[in-house]
Design an enzyme around this catalytic site. Structure first.
Site, mmCIF file in Angstrom:
data_model
loop_
_atom_site.group_PDB
_atom_site.id
_atom_site.type_symbol
_atom_site.label_atom_id
_atom_site.label_comp_id
_atom_site.label_asym_id
_atom_site.label_seq_id
_atom_site.Cartn_x
_atom_site.Cartn_y
_atom_site.Cartn_z
ATOM 1 N N ASP A 99 -3.074 4.630 -2.343
ATOM 2 C CA ASP A 99 -4.065 5.259 -1.471
ATOM 3 C C ASP A 99 -4.528 6.604 -2.055
ATOM 4 O O ASP A 99 -3.704 7.374 -2.557
ATOM 5 C CB ASP A 99 -3.392 5.484 -0.107
ATOM 6 N N HIS A 131 -11.195 -2.387 4.027
ATOM 7 C CA HIS A 131 -10.957 -1.937 5.401
ATOM 8 C C HIS A 131 -11.618 -0.596 5.719
ATOM 9 O O HIS A 131 -11.513 -0.122 6.840
ATOM 10 C CB HIS A 131 -9.446 -1.839 5.621
ATOM 11 N N ASP A 132 -12.216 0.045 4.726
ATOM 12 C CA ASP A 132 -12.926 1.309 4.954
ATOM 13 C C ASP A 132 -14.440 1.108 4.813
ATOM 14 O O ASP A 132 -15.216 1.558 5.659
ATOM 15 C CB ASP A 132 -12.511 2.367 3.919
ATOM 16 N N GLU A 143 -6.781 3.419 -5.494
ATOM 17 C CA GLU A 143 -7.995 3.730 -4.744
ATOM 18 C C GLU A 143 -8.570 5.004 -5.367
ATOM 19 O O GLU A 143 -8.286 6.118 -4.944
ATOM 20 C CB GLU A 143 -7.711 3.964 -3.255
ATOM 21 N N ASP A 163 0.869 -1.172 0.000
ATOM 22 C CA ASP A 163 0.000 0.000 0.000
ATOM 23 C C ASP A 163 0.912 1.230 0.000
ATOM 24 O O ASP A 163 1.758 1.383 0.877
ATOM 25 C CB ASP A 163 -0.855 -0.023 1.281
HETATM 26 C C1 GLC Z 1 -7.674 5.746 2.288
HETATM 27 C C2 GLC Z 1 -7.505 4.533 3.150
HETATM 28 C C3 GLC Z 1 -8.089 4.822 4.496
HETATM 29 C C4 GLC Z 1 -7.341 5.983 5.095
HETATM 30 C C5 GLC Z 1 -7.354 7.176 4.161
HETATM 31 C C6 GLC Z 1 -6.367 8.214 4.566
HETATM 32 O O1 GLC Z 1 -8.999 6.046 2.047
HETATM 33 O O2 GLC Z 1 -8.069 3.421 2.531
HETATM 34 O O3 GLC Z 1 -8.041 3.712 5.347
HETATM 35 O O4 GLC Z 1 -7.909 6.332 6.317
HETATM 36 O O5 GLC Z 1 -7.008 6.811 2.851
HETATM 37 O O6 GLC Z 1 -5.075 7.775 4.292
#
Ligand code: GLC
Length: 529
Positions: free
Chosen positions: A201, A327-328, A265, A99
């Site tokens: 990310d 995970h979100d 993402e 990641d």
């Molecule tokens: C992304 C991640 C999340 C994190 C955010 C800030 O959305 O998936 O878990 O809190 O970025 O880095």
């Protein structure tokens, strides 16, 4: 499988390292733990694993606040442990993706520590600084994704810095060529160690409007996820210049290995904004996560419409990616399926037979539900900061249940896991592995079939007629998936063949004589003929 297309034809699996397997009995999962559980992944048949952040971090946002991009978090192990995991996974044909968090660093990163030391500090311009607005307040109306203004006042140097997440996650300034070069080096550091690529990310957000213009207000037509805030992120995210950075990373990756992949993402909630992240189909991201799909209801019309849109709009040469949990956003069993195991099995059948790369989240293969936890004492900061219990992400980050014994096979019987287990007896790998009717075996069998059947990997998607509440499609000429996502029994006509794999395994091998009856939440993969 062609080696160039491993990520198109294969299955990816997301591991939250703190919650997968704890090798040293401290209640926190680690890299050695993952290495010890490679048998499970091998048997499951996945081709690549994406590890949530593994880098040193104060963990204000559980690793998404990176303090050093070229090392391993001591909770998770060492660089040598990571090398060993990459090597051991590689021996089983499983590639490892890390990641990468380029939008922001931790405020403890050496760059930021220097940047706050003065306006002429060496790394000052690595971050986004601005003078107060005309009223003496923040420079503009941008809102943090984690609540409140996206600007944090820094008294000693008399300027605001941008933080689209926590104040301890200062945004990097991607207009600065030095930042771009620093990240080229980060990519190279990990490619040199043999990683197969990165999940990137918030990659749609790294470049901000250079004039820092105000974001416009949300409107009633906006997606419900957008309407959670008061302004729409038009200038604070998703600027066209992000594509320059993605092309640059693509070139770095290709310079190593044409099989290296970048998975973004891309948190945009419409397909027209999503598709440009694939560039011309080969010069930006390999896979751009589809959050419209993630956030859709598990409803035949909604899903079918999104998939049809992807099929229509995807640039030539680009490839879809489908996921139901992370995970979100939470776990598909809970979010899509209201904890109904039948529907969770239908969701797995869908993910594993659509045209595109499925990304499973650890535990999906068990139909694992979320584990309710108190948001007021959550380890995840977001619900506490925003006061919105629905934003607590702890419930979808709980330890993998390997067995029903104390410690769940995740950690020792004496240790306290960092987040609580759910009902270990109800869902665990050991019991499901011994039960031919289990969700784990359904998942394994579907993945094994994907490996054997080119039609499931690369065959064209063609929607079939289906009654209200149902959705059916063909892959190539040989196979068809039928799902009943309604609460009533349905009968699908025009399908002749044999049930290859049903979500009710008792129906495997059943003849389909021109029509297929499916109960509520049931699905079947049919071999046509
Ligand atoms: C992304 C991640 C999340 C994190 C955010 C800030 O959305 O998936 O878990 O809190 O970025 O880095």
């Amino acid at each position: 499988m062609s080696s160039q297309g491993w990520w198109r034809e294969g299955v990816l699996y997301q591991i939250y390292p703190r919650s997968f397997a704890d090798s040293d009995g401290d209640g926190v999962g680690d890299l050695r733990g993952i290495a010890e559980r490679l048998d499970h992944l091998d048997r499951l048949g996945v081709d690549g694993i994406w590890l949530n952040p593994t880098m040193p971090s104060p963990n204000d946002d559980w690793g998404y606040d990176v303090a050093d991009y070229c090392d391993v978090h001591p909770d998770l192990g060492t660089l040598e442990d990571l090398d060993a995991l990459v090597a051991a996974a590689g021996e089983r044909g499983i590639r490892v993706l890390l990641d990468l968090v380029p939008n922001h660093t931790s405020s403890e990163h050496a760059w930021f520590v220097d940047a706050v030391s003065g306006r002429d500090a060496e790394f000052r311009d690595y971050y986004v600084w601005a003078d107060p607005g005309p009223d003496g307040g923040p420079p503009n109306n941008w809102e943090s994704n984690f609540g409140g203004s996206a600007w944090q006042w820094h008294e000693p140097t008399g300027q605001y810095y941008l933080n689209n997440f926590l104040p301890t996650q200062p945004d990097l300034n991607w207009w600065n060529e030095d930042v771009r070069e620093a990240f080229d080096d980060v990519l190279r550091f990990w490619f040199d160690r043999g990683v197969a690529g990165f999940r990137i990310d918030v990659c749609h957000a790294i470049v901000k409007d250079s004039e820092l213009r105000d974001d416009p207000a949300v409107t009633p037509e906006d997606h419900p996820e957008v309407r959670r805030r008061t302004v729409k992120q038009v200038f604070s995210m998703n600027r066209p210049e992000v594509h320059d950075v993605l092309r640059r990373w693509r070139a770095v990756a290709d310079g190593y290995d044409p099989r290296a992949i970048l998975v973004g993402e891309t948190y945009v909630l419409n397909l027209d904004t999503l598709m440009p992240y694939y560039g011309n189909g080969e010069d930006e991201l390999n896979l751009a996560f589809n959050f419209l799909f993630v956030h859709a209801d598990f409803d035949a019309d909604e899903m079918r419409t999104i998939v049809a849109g992807v099929e229509e709009k995807l640039p030539r040469g680009a490839w879809p990616v489908y996921t139901g949990s992370n995970h979100d956003a939470g776990r598909l069993t809970t979010r899509w399926c209201g904890d109904d195991p039948r529907r969770a099995r239908a969701a797995l059948l869908m993910l594993l037979t659509l045209r595109g790369t499925p990304v499973l989240y650890y535990g999906d293969e068990l139909g694992l539900p979320e584990v309710p936890t108190d948001w007021r004492t959550a380890l995840d900061p977001v619900a506490r900061r925003t006061g919105d219990p629905s934003r607590n992400r702890d419930p979808c980050r709980t330890p993998m249940p390997w067995s029903a014994e104390p410690g769940g096979g995740f950690t020792t019987a004496e240790a306290t896991p960092w987040l609580p287990f759910g009902d270990l007896a109800a869902h665990n790998v050991a019991d499901q592995a011994a039960d031919p009717a289990s969700t784990l075996l359904l998942t394994r069998d579907l993945i094994a079939l994907r490996r054997r059947e080119p039609a499931l990997r690369t065959g064209a998607y063609a929607e079939l007629d289906a009654p209200a509440g149902a959705w059916a499609w063909r892959r190539g000429d040989e196979l068809a998936t039928a799902l009943n996502l309604s609460d009533a029994a349905v009968e699908l006509g025009g399908i002749t063949g044999t049930v290859e794999i049903g979500t009710d395994r008792g129906r495997d091998g059943e003849a389909v004589p021109g029509s297929l009856a499916l109960g509520p939440g049931e699905g079947a993969l049919v071999r046509l003929g």
